[in-house]
Design a protein around this motif. Sequence first.
Motif, PDB file in Angstrom:
ATOM      1  N   ALA A 333      28.876  74.018  20.167  1.00  0.00           N
ATOM      2  CA  ALA A 333      30.188  73.984  19.526  1.00  0.00           C
ATOM      3  C   ALA A 333      31.201  74.808  20.313  1.00  0.00           C
ATOM      4  O   ALA A 333      32.355  74.388  20.523  1.00  0.00           O
ATOM      5  N   ASP A 334      30.755  76.008  20.733  1.00  0.00           N
ATOM      6  CA  ASP A 334      31.684  76.868  21.470  1.00  0.00           C
ATOM      7  C   ASP A 334      32.083  76.243  22.808  1.00  0.00           C
ATOM      8  O   ASP A 334      33.209  76.430  23.302  1.00  0.00           O
ATOM      9  N   THR A 335      31.153  75.491  23.393  1.00  0.00           N
ATOM     10  CA  THR A 335      31.429  74.919  24.726  1.00  0.00           C
ATOM     11  C   THR A 335      32.227  73.622  24.636  1.00  0.00           C
ATOM     12  O   THR A 335      33.132  73.378  25.454  1.00  0.00           O
ATOM     13  N   MET A 477      26.796  63.364  13.198  1.00  0.00           N
ATOM     14  CA  MET A 477      27.664  62.220  12.883  1.00  0.00           C
ATOM     15  C   MET A 477      29.027  62.699  12.409  1.00  0.00           C
ATOM     16  O   MET A 477      30.069  62.100  12.685  1.00  0.00           O
ATOM     17  N   ASP A 478      29.041  63.841  11.695  1.00  0.00           N
ATOM     18  CA  ASP A 478      30.303  64.399  11.231  1.00  0.00           C
ATOM     19  C   ASP A 478      31.140  64.892  12.406  1.00  0.00           C
ATOM     20  O   ASP A 478      32.369  64.841  12.376  1.00  0.00           O
ATOM     21  N   VAL A 479      30.496  65.362  13.472  1.00  0.00           N
ATOM     22  CA  VAL A 479      31.219  65.822  14.658  1.00  0.00           C
ATOM     23  C   VAL A 479      31.955  64.657  15.307  1.00  0.00           C
ATOM     24  O   VAL A 479      33.099  64.773  15.759  1.00  0.00           O
ATOM     25  N   VAL A 488      47.123  64.721  18.702  1.00  0.00           N
ATOM     26  CA  VAL A 488      46.354  65.630  19.538  1.00  0.00           C
ATOM     27  C   VAL A 488      46.742  67.073  19.269  1.00  0.00           C
ATOM     28  O   VAL A 488      45.889  67.958  19.201  1.00  0.00           O
ATOM     29  N   ALA A 489      48.014  67.365  19.062  1.00  0.00           N
ATOM     30  CA  ALA A 489      48.467  68.734  18.802  1.00  0.00           C
ATOM     31  C   ALA A 489      47.879  69.254  17.505  1.00  0.00           C
ATOM     32  O   ALA A 489      47.413  70.389  17.415  1.00  0.00           O
ATOM     33  N   ALA A 490      47.937  68.372  16.499  1.00  0.00           N
ATOM     34  CA  ALA A 490      47.394  68.789  15.201  1.00  0.00           C
ATOM     35  C   ALA A 490      45.898  69.048  15.312  1.00  0.00           C
ATOM     36  O   ALA A 490      45.345  69.984  14.735  1.00  0.00           O
ATOM     37  N   LEU A 491      45.227  68.161  16.139  1.00  0.00           N
ATOM     38  CA  LEU A 491      43.786  68.348  16.357  1.00  0.00           C
ATOM     39  C   LEU A 491      43.510  69.693  16.987  1.00  0.00           C
ATOM     40  O   LEU A 491      42.621  70.434  16.568  1.00  0.00           O
ATOM     41  N   GLY A 492      44.323  70.057  17.982  1.00  0.00           N
ATOM     42  CA  GLY A 492      44.076  71.304  18.685  1.00  0.00           C
ATOM     43  C   GLY A 492      44.440  72.515  17.870  1.00  0.00           C
ATOM     44  O   GLY A 492      43.743  73.532  17.905  1.00  0.00           O
ATOM     45  N   LEU A 493      45.541  72.411  17.124  1.00  0.00           N
ATOM     46  CA  LEU A 493      46.024  73.614  16.432  1.00  0.00           C
ATOM     47  C   LEU A 493      45.323  73.867  15.103  1.00  0.00           C
ATOM     48  O   LEU A 493      45.116  75.002  14.715  1.00  0.00           O
ATOM     49  N   PRO A 497      39.539  73.814  15.380  1.00  0.00           N
ATOM     50  CA  PRO A 497      38.881  75.097  15.050  1.00  0.00           C
ATOM     51  C   PRO A 497      38.146  75.036  13.719  1.00  0.00           C
ATOM     52  O   PRO A 497      37.041  75.570  13.570  1.00  0.00           O
ATOM     53  N   ALA A 498      38.758  74.369  12.743  1.00  0.00           N
ATOM     54  CA  ALA A 498      38.098  74.267  11.431  1.00  0.00           C
ATOM     55  C   ALA A 498      36.844  73.424  11.513  1.00  0.00           C
ATOM     56  O   ALA A 498      35.804  73.724  10.905  1.00  0.00           O
ATOM     57  N   ARG A 499      36.950  72.320  12.330  1.00  0.00           N
ATOM     58  CA  ARG A 499      35.774  71.469  12.505  1.00  0.00           C
ATOM     59  C   ARG A 499      34.636  72.221  13.187  1.00  0.00           C
ATOM     60  O   ARG A 499      33.464  72.047  12.850  1.00  0.00           O
ATOM     61  N   LYS A 500      34.964  73.030  14.161  1.00  0.00           N
ATOM     62  CA  LYS A 500      33.925  73.774  14.884  1.00  0.00           C
ATOM     63  C   LYS A 500      33.191  74.730  13.939  1.00  0.00           C
ATOM     64  O   LYS A 500      31.960  74.793  13.932  1.00  0.00           O
ATOM     65  N   ASP A 501      33.964  75.500  13.152  1.00  0.00           N
ATOM     66  CA  ASP A 501      33.330  76.441  12.215  1.00  0.00           C
ATOM     67  C   ASP A 501      32.502  75.699  11.172  1.00  0.00           C
ATOM     68  O   ASP A 501      31.412  76.143  10.796  1.00  0.00           O
ATOM     69  N   ARG A 502      33.097  74.581  10.712  1.00  0.00           N
ATOM     70  CA  ARG A 502      32.376  73.799   9.714  1.00  0.00           C
ATOM     71  C   ARG A 502      31.075  73.242  10.327  1.00  0.00           C
ATOM     72  O   ARG A 502      30.018  73.227   9.674  1.00  0.00           O
TER      73      ARG A 502
END
Length: 580
Positions: A333-335, A477-479, A488-493, A497-502
């Motif tokens: 996830a971090d990578t 599958m959720d990833v 893309v901006a909304a995805l990045g901002l 990050p929320a998806r990664k933690d989740r």
Amino acid sequence: MQRIISEEHNLLIQQERSLLEELRVQLTRLDADEDDLNLLKSSLAQLDELFLLVVVGEFNAGKTAFLNAMLGQRLLTEGVTPTTDNIHLLRYGPEIRKETIDEDILVLEMPVEWLTEINLVDTPGTNAVIKRHQKITEHFVPRSDLVLFVTSADRPFSESERTFLEQIRQWGKKILIVVNKFDLISGEEDRRQILEFVGDNATQLLGTEPEIFPVSARQALEAKTTGKEKADTLWQESQFEKLETFMLETLDTKERIRLKLENPIGISQRLIEKYSEVIQNRREVLTDDFKTLDTIDEQLEAYQMDMRRDFKYQLSHVDNLLFEMAERGDQYADTNLRITNVFSLLNSDALRASFERDVVGELSRDADQQINELIDWMIDKDYRQWRDIMEYLNRRSVIHADRIVGTVQGDFEFNRQAMLNQIGRSAREVVDSYDKEAESLKLAEQVQRSLVQTAAVGAGAIGLGSALVAILSATWMDVTGVVGASAVAALGLYILPARKDRFKKELREQINALRDNLHDVMTRQFENEMGESILRVREAIAPYTRFVRVERDKLENLDAAFKETQTTLRNIRIQVQNVQ
């Protein structure tokens, strides 16, 4: 016998009959020797017969000469070598007649008046040189009402005589000691020393001071059978009158009846003592058997404790696989779930492939291998535990065989040995037919089925590792669903990050849930297998366990019955001694 006993005597005889019959039943339950059971039977029959006087001694002690002197004529053959091959039963008859009634018993009827109330028995010599002579003598002595022990003055109380007298004493018989050939000892001091020597040794052996009669049977017979002027002198020198007076007058009807009534009591007491030792010996064996069962119980308890401890260690190998996957998931996830990698994230096929490669990796293969190794360990431990316990029982059977044979007697040891041999055969059959690969496969299939059904993955021949991967599929599958209509901006901002933690959180939750589920399934299966293993052992030794417990209860009951019988015997003996 019936014509000279009173009603009081009859009551005592009835008590003795009842007691001896009860004792025969008790001894039968102990698998008593047939000779001992027959001895009780014959002692019952002898209550109706005449008083039985048995003469014993070594073959060259002058027994036959002594009997001829008692009979008043040379009716029995004398010699310097053993002449009495059989038991000679002497009883009254109007004329001399011989009749063989048994292989070892020759009946001689003689017109001797005092034989109308007494049966006299001449036994073969007790010297160990002729074993058959000694055997039939020792077999007949317990039937006697009174024992006349003849020793020779020129070598009184030999070691073999001491041994034989000790055997007679154990039957509780009244014993008279005749020191024959006293005419061969000329000096008064030598005569005194011989009588003192015999008296001291006899008292020490018998526990009571017996009647001792120094005689010369040769002089007594010569005095009775010749008309020489020296007949009176010979009779005086023979010292036979004192013994003859005792036998025919002091040993009167009352005393003979008392001794006859005491005879079954002595026999019963001796047999109770003998078989009380058998009970004690069997109890000692059973004590070792109970220790054996206790050792097996302790071994099974320790086995379960060790298995549960080692099971946790074995299961930790599977845990490590899942923990390593969780660590790879965090690193993944971090990578990968970062804004700089946004274009790669848009390629769901590439994302799926990298997740399977970097996070899942060889989980399927490694999980199957670790769990199968755990199952093999369980099966191997089960097999070894069964084999070790059965070998322990078989070793115990061999270790105690030498000590038991000849001591415990009868069907007890035979049944016990057969029980252990049966368990040993069962153990060998199980060990020989034990297919560890088949057992491992069966157990693996049970674990897989439980795990798949619990996880609701679906049916089918799916491996354990594959099941783990399938359960975790929802997370990756959720990833791949991070792309969508968002910019893309909304995805990045905001989203990424929320998806990664989740992702990290859900992956660990999935792994933890999977680990808990796997622990539950494997632990249940482990406990079932261990319980069945313990049950197999207990069922295998159940006949042996039941035998030991039943035998202990039987021995305790018989021991209590023996004690009660001994009390009754003492009471009857008191009545016999006081009877008028």
